[in-house]
Design a protein around this motif. Structure first.
Motif, PDB file in Angstrom:
ATOM      1  N   UNK A  42       0.869  -1.068  -0.142  1.00  0.00           N
ATOM      2  CA  UNK A  42      -0.005   0.016  -0.082  1.00  0.00           C
ATOM      3  C   UNK A  42       0.837   1.388  -0.094  1.00  0.00           C
ATOM      4  N   UNK A  43       2.046   1.139   0.737  1.00  0.00           N
ATOM      5  CA  UNK A  43       2.918   2.261   0.628  1.00  0.00           C
ATOM      6  C   UNK A  43       3.414   2.635  -0.520  1.00  0.00           C
ATOM      7  N   UNK A  44       3.915   1.451  -1.574  1.00  0.00           N
ATOM      8  CA  UNK A  44       4.594   1.617  -2.512  1.00  0.00           C
ATOM      9  C   UNK A  44       3.553   2.273  -3.586  1.00  0.00           C
ATOM     10  N   UNK A  45       2.130   1.822  -3.235  1.00  0.00           N
ATOM     11  CA  UNK A  45       1.280   2.363  -4.392  1.00  0.00           C
ATOM     12  C   UNK A  45       1.039   3.843  -4.090  1.00  0.00           C
ATOM     13  N   UNK A  46       1.131   4.215  -2.773  1.00  0.00           N
ATOM     14  CA  UNK A  46       0.905   5.556  -2.470  1.00  0.00           C
ATOM     15  C   UNK A  46       1.828   6.526  -3.087  1.00  0.00           C
ATOM     16  N   UNK A  47       3.034   5.885  -2.856  1.00  0.00           N
ATOM     17  CA  UNK A  47       4.206   6.531  -3.358  1.00  0.00           C
ATOM     18  C   UNK A  47       4.396   6.617  -5.010  1.00  0.00           C
ATOM     19  N   UNK A  48       3.884   5.594  -5.644  1.00  0.00           N
ATOM     20  CA  UNK A  48       3.821   5.604  -7.101  1.00  0.00           C
ATOM     21  C   UNK A  48       2.628   6.687  -7.667  1.00  0.00           C
ATOM     22  N   UNK A  49       1.548   6.817  -6.717  1.00  0.00           N
ATOM     23  CA  UNK A  49       0.369   7.790  -7.230  1.00  0.00           C
ATOM     24  C   UNK A  49       1.095   9.228  -7.106  1.00  0.00           C
ATOM     25  N   UNK A  50       1.865   9.232  -6.070  1.00  0.00           N
ATOM     26  CA  UNK A  50       2.479  10.719  -5.692  1.00  0.00           C
ATOM     27  C   UNK A  50       3.609  11.038  -6.816  1.00  0.00           C
ATOM     28  N   UNK A  51       4.274  10.100  -7.159  1.00  0.00           N
ATOM     29  CA  UNK A  51       5.333  10.202  -8.144  1.00  0.00           C
ATOM     30  C   UNK A  51       4.376  10.653  -9.657  1.00  0.00           C
ATOM     31  N   UNK A  52       3.408   9.776  -9.806  1.00  0.00           N
ATOM     32  CA  UNK A  52       2.726   9.927 -11.233  1.00  0.00           C
ATOM     33  C   UNK A  52       1.841  11.323 -11.352  1.00  0.00           C
ATOM     34  N   UNK A  53       1.585  11.898 -10.165  1.00  0.00           N
ATOM     35  CA  UNK A  53       0.815  12.909 -10.267  1.00  0.00           C
ATOM     36  C   UNK A  53      -0.621  12.721 -10.002  1.00  0.00           C
ATOM     37  N   UNK A  59      -1.726  11.781  -7.072  1.00  0.00           N
ATOM     38  CA  UNK A  59      -1.874  12.197  -5.649  1.00  0.00           C
ATOM     39  C   UNK A  59      -0.987  13.456  -5.497  1.00  0.00           C
ATOM     40  N   UNK A  60      -1.658  14.425  -4.916  1.00  0.00           N
ATOM     41  CA  UNK A  60      -0.839  15.556  -4.595  1.00  0.00           C
ATOM     42  C   UNK A  60       0.012  15.371  -3.501  1.00  0.00           C
ATOM     43  N   UNK A  61       0.962  16.323  -3.220  1.00  0.00           N
ATOM     44  CA  UNK A  61       1.715  16.106  -1.962  1.00  0.00           C
ATOM     45  C   UNK A  61       1.123  16.431  -0.585  1.00  0.00           C
ATOM     46  N   UNK A  62       0.041  17.375  -0.951  1.00  0.00           N
ATOM     47  CA  UNK A  62      -0.868  17.772   0.372  1.00  0.00           C
ATOM     48  C   UNK A  62      -1.608  16.833   0.489  1.00  0.00           C
ATOM     49  N   UNK A  63      -2.221  15.860  -0.159  1.00  0.00           N
ATOM     50  CA  UNK A  63      -2.995  14.715   0.057  1.00  0.00           C
ATOM     51  C   UNK A  63      -2.115  13.680   0.626  1.00  0.00           C
ATOM     52  N   UNK A  64      -0.777  13.540   0.286  1.00  0.00           N
ATOM     53  CA  UNK A  64      -0.131  12.520   0.689  1.00  0.00           C
ATOM     54  C   UNK A  64       0.565  12.689   2.165  1.00  0.00           C
ATOM     55  N   UNK A  65       0.940  13.862   2.207  1.00  0.00           N
ATOM     56  CA  UNK A  65       1.687  14.707   3.617  1.00  0.00           C
ATOM     57  C   UNK A  65       0.453  15.205   4.327  1.00  0.00           C
ATOM     58  N   UNK A  66      -0.298  14.413   5.213  1.00  0.00           N
ATOM     59  CA  UNK A  66      -1.617  15.074   5.996  1.00  0.00           C
ATOM     60  C   UNK A  66      -1.446  14.643   6.987  1.00  0.00           C
ATOM     61  N   UNK A  67      -0.236  14.573   7.808  1.00  0.00           N
ATOM     62  CA  UNK A  67      -0.392  13.987   9.131  1.00  0.00           C
ATOM     63  C   UNK A  67      -1.205  14.997  10.059  1.00  0.00           C
ATOM     64  N   UNK A  68      -2.108  14.548  11.136  1.00  0.00           N
ATOM     65  CA  UNK A  68      -2.710  15.397  12.141  1.00  0.00           C
ATOM     66  C   UNK A  68      -1.789  15.845  12.927  1.00  0.00           C
ATOM     67  N   UNK A  69      -2.148  16.954  13.671  1.00  0.00           N
ATOM     68  CA  UNK A  69      -1.187  17.584  14.492  1.00  0.00           C
ATOM     69  C   UNK A  69      -1.009  16.439  15.566  1.00  0.00           C
ATOM     70  N   UNK A  70      -1.978  15.716  16.111  1.00  0.00           N
ATOM     71  CA  UNK A  70      -1.880  14.874  17.105  1.00  0.00           C
ATOM     72  C   UNK A  70      -0.471  13.841  16.872  1.00  0.00           C
TER      73      UNK A  70
END
Length: 125
Positions: free
Chosen positions: A12-23, A25-36
């Motif tokens: 699942x991690x590799x798939x998410x990273x592949x979507x990010x690199x292909x465009x 998935x945006x970086x804002x969607x991939x890098x969305x850790x909650x403050x907690x």
């Protein structure tokens, strides 16, 4: 302390990273850790020896959450890896979720989960 029922979320991690690199998935969607989660990583996380796969700026931080019926008030708590051995001797069964977090770009991903515990059913109360 031997983990059981290990689930690795590497595909699942590799798939998410592949979507990010292909465009797809945006970086804002991939890098969305909650403050907690970012706070838990800063104060209770443990450093990993791998760099962030998105920003490559800092090493990832591992945050471990524990859940289980026997844990009571401890369920949902961030737990250090050194505490897990003691908990495994004390409780019959609980699940550990390991989340990798980048404190620089806020990338986060569920890395793996596994079951710990001595395996005996809880005593009747």
């Amino acid at each position: 302390m031997r983990p059981r029922l290990v689930v690795d979320y590497g595909l699942a991690k590799r798939a998410a990273l592949a979507e990010l690199r292909s465009g797809h998935l945006t970086r804002a969607d991939a890098c969305d850790a909650q403050p907690y989660l970012l706070r838990a990583a800063r104060y209770h996380g443990e450093p990993a020896d791998t760099p962030c796969p998105v920003c490559h700026a800092v090493p990832l931080t591992l945050v471990r959450y524990v859940y289980g019926d026997e844990l009571g008030r401890l369920a949902g708590r961030v737990t250090a890896s050194v505490e897990l051995a003691e908990m495994a001797r004390e409780y019959g069964e609980f699940r550990v979720y390991v989340v990798e977090v980048c404190q620089s770009c806020a990338w986060n991903h569920l890395s793996r989960s596994y079951v710990l515990g001595h395996g005996d059913p809880p005593p009747d109360r």
